[in-house]
Design an enzyme around this catalytic site. Sequence first.
Site, short mmCIF file in Angstrom:
data_model
loop_
_atom_site.label_atom_id
_atom_site.label_comp_id
_atom_site.label_asym_id
_atom_site.label_seq_id
_atom_site.Cartn_x
_atom_site.Cartn_y
_atom_site.Cartn_z
CE LYS A 92 -5.79 -8.82 -2.37
NZ LYS A 92 -5.82 -8.23 -1.02
CE LYS A 104 -13.97 -4.37 -0.60
NZ LYS A 104 -13.05 -4.73 0.33
CE LYS A 133 -4.60 -1.27 1.44
NZ LYS A 133 -5.65 -1.20 2.44
P1 TYM Z 1 -10.52 -6.88 3.34
O1 TYM Z 1 -11.62 -5.90 3.49
O2 TYM Z 1 -9.41 -6.53 2.42
O3 TYM Z 1 -11.11 -8.29 2.89
C1 TYM Z 1 -12.15 -8.94 3.60
C2 TYM Z 1 -11.93 -10.44 3.57
O4 TYM Z 1 -11.87 -10.92 2.22
C3 TYM Z 1 -10.69 -11.68 2.02
N1 TYM Z 1 -10.25 -11.48 0.62
C4 TYM Z 1 -10.01 -12.46 -0.25
N2 TYM Z 1 -10.11 -13.79 -0.14
C5 TYM Z 1 -9.82 -14.54 -1.24
N3 TYM Z 1 -9.44 -14.00 -2.42
C6 TYM Z 1 -9.32 -12.67 -2.58
N4 TYM Z 1 -8.96 -12.16 -3.74
C7 TYM Z 1 -9.62 -11.83 -1.47
N5 TYM Z 1 -9.62 -10.49 -1.27
C8 TYM Z 1 -10.00 -10.30 0.02
C9 TYM Z 1 -9.69 -11.12 3.01
O5 TYM Z 1 -8.67 -12.04 3.29
C10 TYM Z 1 -10.56 -10.83 4.19
O6 TYM Z 1 -10.75 -11.98 4.98
N6 TYM Z 1 -7.76 -6.12 7.43
C11 TYM Z 1 -8.96 -6.76 6.92
C12 TYM Z 1 -10.22 -6.35 7.64
C13 TYM Z 1 -10.11 -6.51 9.11
C14 TYM Z 1 -10.18 -7.73 9.83
C15 TYM Z 1 -10.05 -7.37 11.20
C16 TYM Z 1 -10.34 -9.06 9.46
C17 TYM Z 1 -9.95 -5.50 10.00
N7 TYM Z 1 -9.90 -6.03 11.25
C18 TYM Z 1 -10.07 -8.35 12.21
C19 TYM Z 1 -10.34 -10.03 10.46
C20 TYM Z 1 -10.21 -9.68 11.80
C21 TYM Z 1 -9.12 -6.40 5.46
O7 TYM Z 1 -8.65 -5.38 5.01
O8 TYM Z 1 -9.92 -7.25 4.76
#
Ligand code: TYM
Length: 355
Positions: A220, A223, A138
Amino acid sequence: MKEEKGLKEEKDMKGDKGMEEEKKQERKKVILSGIQPTGIFTLGNYIGAIRNWGTMQEEYHCAYFVADLHSLTVRQEPAALRRQSLEAFALLLACGIDPEKSLVFIQSHVHSHAELSWILSCYSPFGALSRMTQFKDKSARHADNVNAGLFTYPALMAADILLYQPDYVPVGEDQRQHLEFTRDIVEHFNGIYGNVFRMPEAYIPKTGARVMSLQDPTKKMSKSDTNPNAFITILDEPNVIVNKFRRAVTDSETEVCFREGKDGINNLMTIYSVITGLSFEQIEKDFAGRGYGDFKAEVGDAVAEKLRPIRENFARLMQDKAYLEQQYRKGAEKAAAISERTLAKVKKKVGLLMP
Ligand code: TYM
């Protein structure tokens, strides 16, 4: 009376330790996860994480939240972030998370997250934070805004998790490193202060933990991709979904099979397998001699069909903002009560004078 006697006999046989062990085993496991409201969720978010969240609520105590504070690490348009946060909340419900069964809330509505995050950042080694892949990625992508929040993001994520003392955290592969970081904090913190936090474990699905871009299957699915053909959102219309799959980048061969080097086909097979429940062997058999065109069309149809009820639920939920508000307020209240217990314990342990 009879029951009491029965209990006593049982206790005598097993001893106090045995009973305690059994009680522990009976405790419903706790699940927690979150998602950022930076856009409509993608098929990657759904397959890697959210699809498991709904099924888990039948068996466990689950808490799911919209991680809006995390989104501030990248500059957001305020009105858009507000709208997307409400949409993200509605999307969680549309995906089958039932607020009567699970705790669902918006992160910034619960003060303890930011508060514990500060305390944990004082236990987060600079070196470990600077090794985080997401920070490196990032800060390269947003070189004009490499801020302290982007750097300490894993401490906030650790706080999100540890406040609720979960057993499992269902996430996609890209969050594994943050989970490891959280586990290191637990070890460090509990090592100093005793058993304050439960050690959480990442729950990463065997298939679909890393759904790849449809335009560059070595990357990956995300969005924030600038090419909308690279990702499917869970609200895309069926014809859009079918067209995006039709344009998906594959290779110059013709055989549908899961093999090293066939990144595009491997990705489509993974998506199709998760959506239909078919094994890779079955998919290979079904498409033997049929070529990529047929396969892509079927993957598109299957995904469009799977997402149809989510799209319909979402449209319905967004018509009733009062219901959504009522649900997120209720969620915040419950989340505050649970998380403040852990926060109070931590404050006491680290030596803050209680008010
Ligand atoms: P975020 O918002 O980027 O993504 C949410 C969830 O989707 C999964 N994910 C994917 N899985 C498979 N293939 C992909 N291409 C893909 N893109 C996203 C992510 O692994 C995630 O599980 N930091 C986290 C949000 C968060 C969080 C937490 C999660 C904040 N605090 C505490 C768990 C526990 C995030 O940015 O996810």
